[in-house]
Design a protein around this motif. Structure first.
Motif, PDB file in Angstrom:
ATOM      1  N   THR A  93       0.842  -1.188   0.000  1.00 13.60           N
ATOM      2  CA  THR A  93       0.000   0.000   0.000  1.00 13.60           C
ATOM      3  C   THR A  93       0.878   1.239   0.000  1.00 13.60           C
ATOM      4  OG1 THR A  93      -1.830   1.120   1.116  1.00 13.60           O
ATOM      5  CG2 THR A  93      -0.205   0.049   2.535  1.00 13.60           C
ATOM      6  N   SER A 142      -6.539   2.817   5.620  1.00  8.33           N
ATOM      7  CA  SER A 142      -6.111   1.958   4.519  1.00  8.33           C
ATOM      8  C   SER A 142      -7.006   0.734   4.397  1.00  8.33           C
ATOM      9  CB  SER A 142      -4.666   1.506   4.754  1.00  8.33           C
ATOM     10  OG  SER A 142      -4.265   0.563   3.789  1.00  8.33           O
ATOM     11  N   SER A 201       0.953   9.384   4.699  1.00 11.38           N
ATOM     12  CA  SER A 201       0.817  10.348   3.604  1.00 11.38           C
ATOM     13  C   SER A 201       0.801  11.782   4.119  1.00 11.38           C
ATOM     14  CB  SER A 201      -0.450  10.064   2.796  1.00 11.38           C
ATOM     15  OG  SER A 201      -1.589  10.118   3.629  1.00 11.38           O
ATOM     16  N   LYS A 222      -8.326  11.412   2.250  1.00 13.54           N
ATOM     17  CA  LYS A 222      -9.433  11.003   1.372  1.00 13.54           C
ATOM     18  C   LYS A 222     -10.337  12.204   1.083  1.00 13.54           C
ATOM     19  CE  LYS A 222      -9.271   6.208   2.770  1.00 13.54           C
ATOM     20  NZ  LYS A 222      -8.856   5.525   1.565  1.00 13.54           N
ATOM     21  N   TYR A 251     -11.085  13.590  -1.622  1.00 14.79           N
ATOM     22  CA  TYR A 251     -11.478  13.622  -3.033  1.00 14.79           C
ATOM     23  C   TYR A 251     -12.985  13.661  -3.267  1.00 14.79           C
ATOM     24  CZ  TYR A 251     -12.453   8.666  -2.328  1.00 14.79           C
ATOM     25  OH  TYR A 251     -12.954   7.496  -1.864  1.00 14.79           O
ATOM     26  N   ASN A 288      -1.653  13.289  -5.145  1.00 17.05           N
ATOM     27  CA  ASN A 288      -0.675  12.266  -5.544  1.00 17.05           C
ATOM     28  C   ASN A 288       0.675  12.455  -4.858  1.00 17.05           C
ATOM     29  OD1 ASN A 288      -2.529  11.024  -7.304  1.00 17.05           O
ATOM     30  ND2 ASN A 288      -2.039  12.504  -8.894  1.00 17.05           N
ATOM     31  N   GLN A 293       2.847  14.434  -8.617  1.00 18.85           N
ATOM     32  CA  GLN A 293       2.424  15.167  -7.421  1.00 18.85           C
ATOM     33  C   GLN A 293       2.104  16.612  -7.784  1.00 18.85           C
ATOM     34  OE1 GLN A 293       4.508  14.900  -3.532  1.00 18.85           O
ATOM     35  NE2 GLN A 293       4.968  17.054  -3.868  1.00 18.85           N
ATOM     36  N   TYR A 306      -8.299  10.688  -6.366  1.00 14.26           N
ATOM     37  CA  TYR A 306      -8.439   9.831  -5.188  1.00 14.26           C
ATOM     38  C   TYR A 306      -7.361  10.104  -4.146  1.00 14.26           C
ATOM     39  CZ  TYR A 306      -8.612   5.592  -2.347  1.00 14.26           C
ATOM     40  OH  TYR A 306      -8.690   4.717  -1.298  1.00 14.26           O
ATOM     41  N   TRP A 307      -6.108  10.267  -4.552  1.00 13.48           N
ATOM     42  CA  TRP A 307      -5.026  10.483  -3.598  1.00 13.48           C
ATOM     43  C   TRP A 307      -4.827  11.959  -3.335  1.00 13.48           C
ATOM     44  CZ3 TRP A 307      -2.661   6.136  -6.684  1.00 13.48           C
ATOM     45  CH2 TRP A 307      -2.805   4.941  -5.998  1.00 13.48           C
ATOM     46  N   THR A 308      -5.825  12.566  -2.722  1.00 14.90           N
ATOM     47  CA  THR A 308      -5.758  13.984  -2.380  1.00 14.90           C
ATOM     48  C   THR A 308      -5.963  14.131  -0.876  1.00 14.90           C
ATOM     49  OG1 THR A 308      -6.631  14.654  -4.532  1.00 14.90           O
ATOM     50  CG2 THR A 308      -6.853  16.235  -2.724  1.00 14.90           C
TER      51      THR A 308
END
Length: 145
Positions: free
Chosen positions: A8, A16, A42, A87, A89, A113, A119, A135-137
């Motif tokens: 991951t 997660s 993150s 999360k 997004y 990202n 990124q 999604y990865w924000t």
């Protein structure tokens, strides 16, 4: 008699999918030896990418899921000095509104990202009112001083 791995991005135990899988494996096969190796969260990587401390001195940090918007921040009795929305997004307009209500918007950043080649740092989170993040924000917000 076989080994398996779950990879991951970020830390496997912070918002997660791994946490859900881990719970089910423990129920289905409690005899299995499971080793979880932590990663860099993150939000720590995001703070490093913008070169802003998450906390200093006696400051507090609240980490929230943004899946349901900004209501958790609104309804927190003790207002944090710093907040991270992971999360972020899905309900970004409501997250941005809650950060503005908490008077943290001028010291907030969006990171899309984080750590990946594509990124993107968004220094004005009101951009998310017009731009749908991926999604990865996540969003890092600090109390204005």
């Amino acid at each position: 008699g076989q080994n398996a791995a779950f990879l991951t991005l970020g830390d496997p135990l912070t918002y997660s999918t791994y946490g859900y899988i881990l719970k089910h494996i423990k129920i289905l096969s409690p005899e299995l030896k499971i080793e979880t190796i932590p990663g860099i969260t993150s939000y720590q990587a995001a703070a490093a990418s913008i070169n802003i401390p998450l906390m200093e001195g006696e400051e507090s940090l609240l980490i929230l899921s943004g899946v349901n918007g900004g209501d958790r921040l609104r309804h927190t009795k003790i207002k944090p000095d710093n907040v991270v929305f992971m999360k972020a997004y899905k309900n970004t307009p409501d997250i941005v509104a809650s950060i503005k209500e908490a008077k943290m918007d001028s010291t907030s950043y969006g990171i899309i990202n984080c750590g990946l080649p594509n990124q993107e740092i968004v220094p004005d989170i009101t951009e998310f009112l017009h731009k749908k993040p991926g999604y990865w924000t996540l969003i890092v917000a600090k109390k204005e001083k």
